[in-house]
Every structure is written in C-alpha cells, then in structure tokens.
Design a protein around this motif. Structure first.
Motif, PDB file in Angstrom:
ATOM      1  N   PRO A  81       0.821  -1.212   0.000  1.00  0.00           N
ATOM      2  CA  PRO A  81       0.000   0.000   0.000  1.00  0.00           C
ATOM      3  C   PRO A  81       0.851   1.257   0.000  1.00  0.00           C
ATOM      4  N   ALA A  82       0.694   2.077  -1.013  1.00  0.00           N
ATOM      5  CA  ALA A  82       1.431   3.334  -1.117  1.00  0.00           C
ATOM      6  C   ALA A  82       0.540   4.366  -1.790  1.00  0.00           C
ATOM      7  N   ASP A  83       0.711   5.612  -1.399  1.00  0.00           N
ATOM      8  CA  ASP A  83      -0.052   6.706  -1.991  1.00  0.00           C
ATOM      9  C   ASP A  83       0.758   7.465  -3.038  1.00  0.00           C
ATOM     10  N   VAL A  84       2.051   7.605  -2.781  1.00  0.00           N
ATOM     11  CA  VAL A  84       2.933   8.395  -3.650  1.00  0.00           C
ATOM     12  C   VAL A  84       4.212   7.603  -3.893  1.00  0.00           C
ATOM     13  N   PHE A  85       4.726   7.686  -5.115  1.00  0.00           N
ATOM     14  CA  PHE A  85       6.014   7.072  -5.436  1.00  0.00           C
ATOM     15  C   PHE A  85       6.904   8.135  -6.038  1.00  0.00           C
ATOM     16  N   ALA A  86       8.070   8.317  -5.443  1.00  0.00           N
ATOM     17  CA  ALA A  86       9.088   9.239  -5.960  1.00  0.00           C
ATOM     18  C   ALA A  86      10.329   8.408  -6.267  1.00  0.00           C
ATOM     19  N   ALA A  87      10.652   8.283  -7.536  1.00  0.00           N
ATOM     20  CA  ALA A  87      11.713   7.381  -7.980  1.00  0.00           C
ATOM     21  C   ALA A  87      12.951   8.153  -8.421  1.00  0.00           C
ATOM     22  N   ALA A  88      14.082   7.453  -8.435  1.00  0.00           N
ATOM     23  CA  ALA A  88      15.335   8.073  -8.853  1.00  0.00           C
ATOM     24  C   ALA A  88      15.618   7.860 -10.329  1.00  0.00           C
ATOM     25  N   PRO A 115      -2.311   1.710 -12.783  1.00  0.00           N
ATOM     26  CA  PRO A 115      -2.524   3.109 -13.144  1.00  0.00           C
ATOM     27  C   PRO A 115      -1.960   4.067 -12.099  1.00  0.00           C
ATOM     28  N   ALA A 116      -1.390   5.144 -12.588  1.00  0.00           N
ATOM     29  CA  ALA A 116      -0.859   6.188 -11.720  1.00  0.00           C
ATOM     30  C   ALA A 116      -1.070   7.512 -12.430  1.00  0.00           C
ATOM     31  N   SER A 117      -1.002   8.584 -11.664  1.00  0.00           N
ATOM     32  CA  SER A 117      -1.095   9.895 -12.300  1.00  0.00           C
ATOM     33  C   SER A 117       0.118  10.086 -13.199  1.00  0.00           C
ATOM     34  N   SER A 118       0.026  11.009 -14.133  1.00  0.00           N
ATOM     35  CA  SER A 118       1.157  11.258 -15.025  1.00  0.00           C
ATOM     36  C   SER A 118       2.353  11.709 -14.197  1.00  0.00           C
ATOM     37  N   PRO A 119       3.479  10.991 -14.255  1.00  0.00           N
ATOM     38  CA  PRO A 119       4.640  11.367 -13.449  1.00  0.00           C
ATOM     39  C   PRO A 119       5.173  12.738 -13.842  1.00  0.00           C
ATOM     40  N   SER A 120       5.611  13.489 -12.836  1.00  0.00           N
ATOM     41  CA  SER A 120       6.237  14.790 -13.054  1.00  0.00           C
ATOM     42  C   SER A 120       7.691  14.703 -12.623  1.00  0.00           C
ATOM     43  N   THR A 121       8.618  15.112 -13.497  1.00  0.00           N
ATOM     44  CA  THR A 121      10.025  15.145 -13.132  1.00  0.00           C
ATOM     45  C   THR A 121      10.252  16.379 -12.271  1.00  0.00           C
ATOM     46  N   ALA A 173      -4.561   5.180  -4.489  1.00  0.00           N
ATOM     47  CA  ALA A 173      -3.991   5.714  -3.257  1.00  0.00           C
ATOM     48  C   ALA A 173      -5.061   5.879  -2.184  1.00  0.00           C
ATOM     49  N   PRO A 174      -4.903   5.210  -1.043  1.00  0.00           N
ATOM     50  CA  PRO A 174      -5.904   5.344   0.025  1.00  0.00           C
ATOM     51  C   PRO A 174      -6.066   6.776   0.518  1.00  0.00           C
ATOM     52  N   ALA A 175      -4.989   7.564   0.450  1.00  0.00           N
ATOM     53  CA  ALA A 175      -5.044   8.927   0.977  1.00  0.00           C
ATOM     54  C   ALA A 175      -5.759   9.894   0.042  1.00  0.00           C
ATOM     55  N   GLY A 176      -5.949   9.502  -1.212  1.00  0.00           N
ATOM     56  CA  GLY A 176      -6.683  10.330  -2.163  1.00  0.00           C
ATOM     57  C   GLY A 176      -6.130  11.725  -2.327  1.00  0.00           C
ATOM     58  N   ALA A 177      -6.933  12.721  -1.958  1.00  0.00           N
ATOM     59  CA  ALA A 177      -6.563  14.124  -2.167  1.00  0.00           C
ATOM     60  C   ALA A 177      -5.297  14.495  -1.402  1.00  0.00           C
ATOM     61  N   ALA A 178      -5.102  13.937  -0.222  1.00  0.00           N
ATOM     62  CA  ALA A 178      -3.925  14.266   0.570  1.00  0.00           C
ATOM     63  C   ALA A 178      -2.641  13.843  -0.149  1.00  0.00           C
ATOM     64  N   ALA A 179      -2.703  12.735  -0.872  1.00  0.00           N
ATOM     65  CA  ALA A 179      -1.532  12.286  -1.631  1.00  0.00           C
ATOM     66  C   ALA A 179      -1.155  13.314  -2.692  1.00  0.00           C
ATOM     67  N   GLN A 180      -2.153  13.828  -3.414  1.00  0.00           N
ATOM     68  CA  GLN A 180      -1.887  14.828  -4.429  1.00  0.00           C
ATOM     69  C   GLN A 180      -1.371  16.121  -3.804  1.00  0.00           C
ATOM     70  N   GLN A 181      -1.856  16.454  -2.627  1.00  0.00           N
ATOM     71  CA  GLN A 181      -1.385  17.652  -1.943  1.00  0.00           C
ATOM     72  C   GLN A 181       0.093  17.534  -1.574  1.00  0.00           C
ATOM     73  N   PHE A 182       0.516  16.317  -1.201  1.00  0.00           N
ATOM     74  CA  PHE A 182       1.939  16.131  -0.905  1.00  0.00           C
ATOM     75  C   PHE A 182       2.772  16.307  -2.175  1.00  0.00           C
ATOM     76  N   VAL A 183       2.297  15.733  -3.282  1.00  0.00           N
ATOM     77  CA  VAL A 183       3.000  15.903  -4.550  1.00  0.00           C
ATOM     78  C   VAL A 183       3.064  17.382  -4.920  1.00  0.00           C
ATOM     79  N   ASP A 184       1.974  18.097  -4.713  1.00  0.00           N
ATOM     80  CA  ASP A 184       1.945  19.535  -5.013  1.00  0.00           C
ATOM     81  C   ASP A 184       2.994  20.286  -4.196  1.00  0.00           C
ATOM     82  N   LEU A 185       3.197  19.868  -2.949  1.00  0.00           N
ATOM     83  CA  LEU A 185       4.226  20.502  -2.115  1.00  0.00           C
ATOM     84  C   LEU A 185       5.615  20.265  -2.698  1.00  0.00           C
ATOM     85  N   VAL A 186       5.875  19.033  -3.108  1.00  0.00           N
ATOM     86  CA  VAL A 186       7.184  18.717  -3.697  1.00  0.00           C
ATOM     87  C   VAL A 186       7.440  19.567  -4.939  1.00  0.00           C
ATOM     88  N   LEU A 187       6.390  19.789  -5.742  1.00  0.00           N
ATOM     89  CA  LEU A 187       6.532  20.538  -6.987  1.00  0.00           C
ATOM     90  C   LEU A 187       6.485  22.049  -6.789  1.00  0.00           C
TER      91      LEU A 187
END
Length: 267
Positions: free
Chosen positions: A95-102, A115-121, A237-251
């Motif tokens: 179970p994971a909400d967000v994946f950040a890969a190298a 399925p995953a959201s479109s990855p952002s570099t 992602a079980p966290a739903g909107a919160a997962a996207q909010q974390f990604v938004d913070l990273v970006l």
C-alpha cells in the motif's frame, strides 16, 4: 489445516520498512500506530504513505514535517530505499499513496503495472566520486578507480545509481571491478564513511548530506549519466486528495528550495 501462501510483498515489506526507517514525520508516532490517531473529525483516515528513493531521505523528511504542519491531523509516513525495490513492492501490492523514484525506468515499472497519475520530473541528480575525508588512496579522477589496489563500492546495476555509474564508466571507456555492489546509494556511501572502501560512485546530494564525512570529486562523464527523478500519485492511493497535496508541495517553490539546497538540480 490449509496454509495459504502470502504474497511476496507482504513478507518482504515489513522487513524493508524496518530497515528503511518507515516513520511518521513530526508526529513522533511509531510506524505501527493506529491511523485513527490521525483521523479527521469526520472519521476519515488522514495518513499519506510515500515510497521514495533513498537519496531523497533528508529532503523528503523535511518536506514531510512541513506538510504535517500545514495539515494538522495528517501523518506522512515514508519508506525510503532502492527505487527498484520500492517499485517491485508496489507492483506486488504494497500500500502506497505516492512514489518518488530516482529514474524514469523504475517509475515505468509501476505505471506499466498499475494506473498512476502522469509522473512529473521534479529534480535531477548526478554522480560524484566519494572518498574518505583524508582520501588515503589518493583518488583524483574516474580513471583512478580502475587501479586494482583501490577498493571501490558501486550500486548494483539494476538500481538507478548503479545504472548511472555504468553509463558514466562507459562514457569514459573505463572498466571498474568493485569489491561490493550495494542495493541503494545510502548503503554504498556508508562503505566510504566506515572506511571499508577507498571510493564509491554516489549522487552529489549524498556527498553533501554526509556533512563532511566524505569528500566529493566531480568528473566530466557524470554529465552523461544524469538521473531524472519522477513523482506520481498511485491511482488507488488510500489517501486520495492528501496524496496529491503532498506531490503539489514537492513541486511547489517551497519544495524546490528544499531540494536545490540539498544539491539537486532543477529538471
């Protein structure tokens, strides 16, 4: 009595999480605590689980604390490790909400299977030669690593830092025989910090994070082996909107400031 075989990730993940340091940032809660402790007033669980490359440990931990401060009641839990290992855990059902890969290749492993959201570099990273602070083997450039008297550590080829090392060495037309192949960049750097090897090829950001325990040596072929880091939310992602909010913070600009301060480059 009939025994059912557990899926591979269910066996491997608890060990991986213990070793990689799955933690709740800022909350002080252990990884095994109930999600109800961080539930919203409406009863909805507010916990974001982020699988992230080992080289992101310091920066993502800092961003996790910032996220929790901005979202009271939400806990961010991390699983840091080799991107290749994390990708396989996700594919096998972890179970994971967000994946950040190298690397884009390890992200593709996940997106091809589920399925995953479109990855952002969001950042890029490149290699340096890491040597002990006193550099006892007198390593000055990449060619010095071909000396059989120099003990070298590399990441395993199937993980992003190892694939980058192969590209860099190929670009230089050099062959290095390592004394050890490690499963992620942190383990590779630790070999240098402990004095078990004379040099290693690791990311520039990990040299900076060592805070003087090792010295980094730049080499021109590193420019031909730069790794892009993609991030994405997972479709289920079980966290739903919160997962996207974390990604938004990273970006966000805040995320960029934290990452570039640590030595990452803008994409």
């Amino acid at each position: 009595m009939v025994f059912r075989r557990l899926p591979r990730w269910a066996i491997a993940l608890p060990v991986a999480l213990a070793l990689a340091g799955l933690t709740g940032c800022g909350s002080g809660a252990p990884a095994t605590s109930s999600t109800s402790a961080s539930a919203s007033a409406g009863g909805e669980a507010k916990e974001v689980t982020v699988f992230a490359a080992a080289s992101l440990t310091g920066t993502f931990t800092e961003l996790g604390k910032a996220f929790e401060a901005a979202h009271p009641g939400t806990t961010v839990r991390f699983n840091f490790g080799s991107s290749a290992t994390l990708a396989q855990q996700i594919v096998q059902g972890a179970p994971a909400d967000v994946f950040a890969a190298a690397s884009p290749a390890t992200m593709k492993t996940v997106s091809d299977a589920s399925p995953a959201s479109s990855p952002s570099t969001f950042v890029r990273n490149k290699l340096q030669i890491a040597v002990p602070a006193d550099n006892p083997a007198k390593v000055d450039d990449l060619k010095d690593l071909t000396d059989t008297k120099v003990k070298v550590a590399l990441c395993a080829e199937q993980v992003p830092c190892g694939a980058a090392a192969v590209k860099a060495l190929d670009a230089a037309g050099l062959k290095v025989t390592p004394v050890t192949l490690e499963q992620d960049v942190k383990a590779t750097l630790t070999k240098v910090e402990l004095g078990e090897v004379d040099a290693a090829l690791v990311y520039r950001t990990d040299v900076i994070a060592s805070a003087g325990k090792v010295r980094g040596i730049e080499f021109p072929e590193a420019d031909q082996a730069i790794n892009d880091y993609p991030i994405a939310t997972l479709a289920k992602a079980p966290a739903g909107a919160a997962a996207q909010q974390f990604v938004d913070l990273v970006l966000s600009q805040q995320g960029k400031d934290v990452l570039t301060k640590a030595g990452f480059e803008a994409p």
